[in-house]
Design a protein around this motif. Structure first.
Motif, PDB file in Angstrom:
ATOM      1  N   ILE A  51      48.838  46.000  43.444  1.00  0.00           N
ATOM      2  CA  ILE A  51      48.577  47.023  42.442  1.00  0.00           C
ATOM      3  C   ILE A  51      48.469  46.458  41.026  1.00  0.00           C
ATOM      4  O   ILE A  51      47.543  46.786  40.276  1.00  0.00           O
ATOM      5  CB  ILE A  51      49.673  48.119  42.487  1.00  0.00           C
ATOM      6  CG1 ILE A  51      49.764  48.714  43.910  1.00  0.00           C
ATOM      7  CG2 ILE A  51      49.371  49.200  41.469  1.00  0.00           C
ATOM      8  CD1 ILE A  51      48.492  49.310  44.409  1.00  0.00           C
ATOM      9  N   LYS A  52      49.383  45.575  40.645  1.00  0.00           N
ATOM     10  CA  LYS A  52      49.346  45.027  39.290  1.00  0.00           C
ATOM     11  C   LYS A  52      48.088  44.208  39.044  1.00  0.00           C
ATOM     12  O   LYS A  52      47.657  44.044  37.902  1.00  0.00           O
ATOM     13  CB  LYS A  52      50.586  44.169  39.037  1.00  0.00           C
ATOM     14  CG  LYS A  52      51.874  44.972  38.878  1.00  0.00           C
ATOM     15  CD  LYS A  52      53.030  44.062  38.500  1.00  0.00           C
ATOM     16  CE  LYS A  52      54.310  44.861  38.298  1.00  0.00           C
ATOM     17  NZ  LYS A  52      55.462  43.988  37.955  1.00  0.00           N
ATOM     18  N   GLY A  53      47.511  43.708  40.126  1.00  0.00           N
ATOM     19  CA  GLY A  53      46.317  42.894  39.981  1.00  0.00           C
ATOM     20  C   GLY A  53      45.153  43.645  39.362  1.00  0.00           C
ATOM     21  O   GLY A  53      44.294  43.054  38.698  1.00  0.00           O
ATOM     22  N   PHE A  54      45.118  44.964  39.544  1.00  0.00           N
ATOM     23  CA  PHE A  54      44.028  45.760  38.981  1.00  0.00           C
ATOM     24  C   PHE A  54      44.104  45.785  37.454  1.00  0.00           C
ATOM     25  O   PHE A  54      43.081  45.765  36.772  1.00  0.00           O
ATOM     26  CB  PHE A  54      44.078  47.193  39.527  1.00  0.00           C
ATOM     27  CG  PHE A  54      43.752  47.283  40.984  1.00  0.00           C
ATOM     28  CD1 PHE A  54      42.444  47.234  41.436  1.00  0.00           C
ATOM     29  CD2 PHE A  54      44.753  47.404  41.934  1.00  0.00           C
ATOM     30  CE1 PHE A  54      42.141  47.302  42.781  1.00  0.00           C
ATOM     31  CE2 PHE A  54      44.461  47.475  43.283  1.00  0.00           C
ATOM     32  CZ  PHE A  54      43.149  47.422  43.710  1.00  0.00           C
ATOM     33  N   LEU A  55      45.324  45.843  36.912  1.00  0.00           N
ATOM     34  CA  LEU A  55      45.493  45.871  35.461  1.00  0.00           C
ATOM     35  C   LEU A  55      45.298  44.497  34.846  1.00  0.00           C
ATOM     36  O   LEU A  55      44.898  44.369  33.686  1.00  0.00           O
ATOM     37  CB  LEU A  55      46.892  46.410  35.116  1.00  0.00           C
ATOM     38  CG  LEU A  55      47.179  47.862  35.540  1.00  0.00           C
ATOM     39  CD1 LEU A  55      48.624  48.220  35.210  1.00  0.00           C
ATOM     40  CD2 LEU A  55      46.217  48.820  34.858  1.00  0.00           C
ATOM     41  N   GLU A  56      45.583  43.464  35.633  1.00  0.00           N
ATOM     42  CA  GLU A  56      45.495  42.101  35.123  1.00  0.00           C
ATOM     43  C   GLU A  56      44.080  41.537  35.188  1.00  0.00           C
ATOM     44  O   GLU A  56      43.749  40.577  34.485  1.00  0.00           O
ATOM     45  CB  GLU A  56      46.448  41.192  35.910  1.00  0.00           C
ATOM     46  CG  GLU A  56      47.925  41.572  35.750  1.00  0.00           C
ATOM     47  CD  GLU A  56      48.818  40.884  36.770  1.00  0.00           C
ATOM     48  OE1 GLU A  56      48.269  40.219  37.681  1.00  0.00           O
ATOM     49  OE2 GLU A  56      50.055  41.021  36.660  1.00  0.00           O
ATOM     50  N   SER A 106      39.877  41.457  34.871  1.00  0.00           N
ATOM     51  CA  SER A 106      38.868  41.934  33.923  1.00  0.00           C
ATOM     52  C   SER A 106      37.973  42.972  34.587  1.00  0.00           C
ATOM     53  O   SER A 106      37.845  42.995  35.821  1.00  0.00           O
ATOM     54  CB  SER A 106      38.013  40.761  33.445  1.00  0.00           C
ATOM     55  OG  SER A 106      37.210  40.274  34.524  1.00  0.00           O
ATOM     56  N   PRO A 107      37.338  43.850  33.794  1.00  0.00           N
ATOM     57  CA  PRO A 107      36.395  44.818  34.368  1.00  0.00           C
ATOM     58  C   PRO A 107      35.293  44.141  35.177  1.00  0.00           C
ATOM     59  O   PRO A 107      34.855  44.664  36.202  1.00  0.00           O
ATOM     60  CB  PRO A 107      35.833  45.523  33.129  1.00  0.00           C
ATOM     61  CG  PRO A 107      36.920  45.422  32.114  1.00  0.00           C
ATOM     62  CD  PRO A 107      37.538  44.073  32.351  1.00  0.00           C
ATOM     63  N   GLU A 108      34.849  42.956  34.725  1.00  0.00           N
ATOM     64  CA  GLU A 108      33.801  42.238  35.455  1.00  0.00           C
ATOM     65  C   GLU A 108      34.283  41.821  36.837  1.00  0.00           C
ATOM     66  O   GLU A 108      33.558  41.942  37.824  1.00  0.00           O
ATOM     67  CB  GLU A 108      33.365  40.997  34.668  1.00  0.00           C
ATOM     68  CG  GLU A 108      32.223  40.237  35.349  1.00  0.00           C
ATOM     69  CD  GLU A 108      31.792  39.013  34.561  1.00  0.00           C
ATOM     70  OE1 GLU A 108      30.813  38.374  34.970  1.00  0.00           O
ATOM     71  OE2 GLU A 108      32.436  38.694  33.548  1.00  0.00           O
ATOM     72  N   HIS A 109      35.534  41.345  36.907  1.00  0.00           N
ATOM     73  CA  HIS A 109      36.088  40.929  38.192  1.00  0.00           C
ATOM     74  C   HIS A 109      36.261  42.134  39.108  1.00  0.00           C
ATOM     75  O   HIS A 109      35.918  42.083  40.297  1.00  0.00           O
ATOM     76  CB  HIS A 109      37.430  40.220  37.977  1.00  0.00           C
ATOM     77  CG  HIS A 109      37.956  39.572  39.218  1.00  0.00           C
ATOM     78  ND1 HIS A 109      39.253  39.130  39.347  1.00  0.00           N
ATOM     79  CD2 HIS A 109      37.362  39.289  40.403  1.00  0.00           C
ATOM     80  CE1 HIS A 109      39.431  38.606  40.546  1.00  0.00           C
ATOM     81  NE2 HIS A 109      38.297  38.691  41.207  1.00  0.00           N
TER      82      HIS A 109
END
Length: 268
Positions: free
Chosen positions: A80-85, A87-90
């Protein structure tokens, strides 16, 4: 004999949260999500899974790919935290990565035991066959995070079960059982929890009896015509049929049929 897969790509030198093994005798590759107890899928893992599918697709010694999870659960979803960490491009590449099983020319089987949530469900939906058990629970719980599925889950599911059932699953974050998934046409087969590995082995053995060329052609045709008009789909089917008509495998299949023996397909 089963061995750990070796990849030339330096990005796959150390796999994040999963293993890849190859059994040369059964012409089978096994991708096992391996971050127990829930096999949470990291952002790095998504990128690597795509690369692995592409590499296995190029390996002529492999005919079938099986995706499973270590332990009682396939996967409870993404980190879950990976989504906030990220970039929008990723994040915009998530769906492309998880669609790798669908793009792969070879048959891909998902062995779904226990939790199969979020990206675990989406990865399974991108496979060609899904085998479930009485412990299987499918879900797209992103609404609980103020989000929607981002790796093709709602789109693929709607194609399979229609908008009404998809809204019920997506908009209510509702779980469905393995039996429901089978009854609705999401799962290819339902077996007892203890028989999951045997069912996968049996399906692999069955798929190996067919022409690899015909299998690749059928998969691509069905994927490419999923959104096509009936007339267009029939036209494309005819072209594929015509191309296979001149293959050595088709000649072998016809000859074996008349000689009352098992065919020996070579994929040519």
């Amino acid at each position: 004999m089963e061995v750990n897969a070796q990849f030339n790509d330096p990005r796959l030198e150390k796999l994040d949260g999963f293993t890849v093994t190859i059994n040369s005798e059964s012409q089978r590759a096994n991708i096992t999500l391996n971050r127990p107890p829930y096999n949470v899928v990291s952002m790095v893992e998504r990128d690597q899974l795509r690369l692995v599918f592409e590499a296995l697709d190029e390996d002529e010694s492999i005919r079938i790919i099986v995706v499973s999870g270590e332990g009682e659960h396939f996967s409870s979803g993404g980190h879950i935290k990976g989504f906030l960490e990220s970039s929008p491009e990723h994040v915009s590449k998530l769906a492309w990565n998880i669609a790798a099983p669908a793009r792969c020319s070879k048959p891909v089987i998902a062995a779904n035991r226990g939790y199969c949530f979020g990206v675990g469900f989406e990865l399974s939906l991108a496979c060609d066959f899904r085998i479930v058990t009485e412990t299987t629970r499918y879900a797209l719980p992103e609404q609980k995070l103020g989000q929607i599925p981002g790796s093709g889950g709602s789109a693929r599911l709607q194609k399979m079960v229609g908008v009404t059932r998809t809204k019920n699953i997506v908009m209510r974050s509702k779980r469905i059982t393995g039996q429901q998934a089978y009854d609705w046409g999401i799962a290819s087969e339902i077996v007892s929890n203890d028989d999951l590995e045997k069912a996968v082995d049996d399906l692999v053995a069955e798929l190996l009896t067919f022409s690899p060329l015909a299998q690749r052609t059928a998969k691509k045709l069905l994927n490419d015509t999923d959104d096509a008009l009936l007339s267009t789909a029939i036209e494309l089917e005819g072209h594929c049929y015509s191309r296979l008509r001149s293959s050595e495998d088709f000649k072998e299949g016809v000859t074996a049929f008349h000689e009352k023996r098992e065919p020996k397909f070579t994929g040519k």
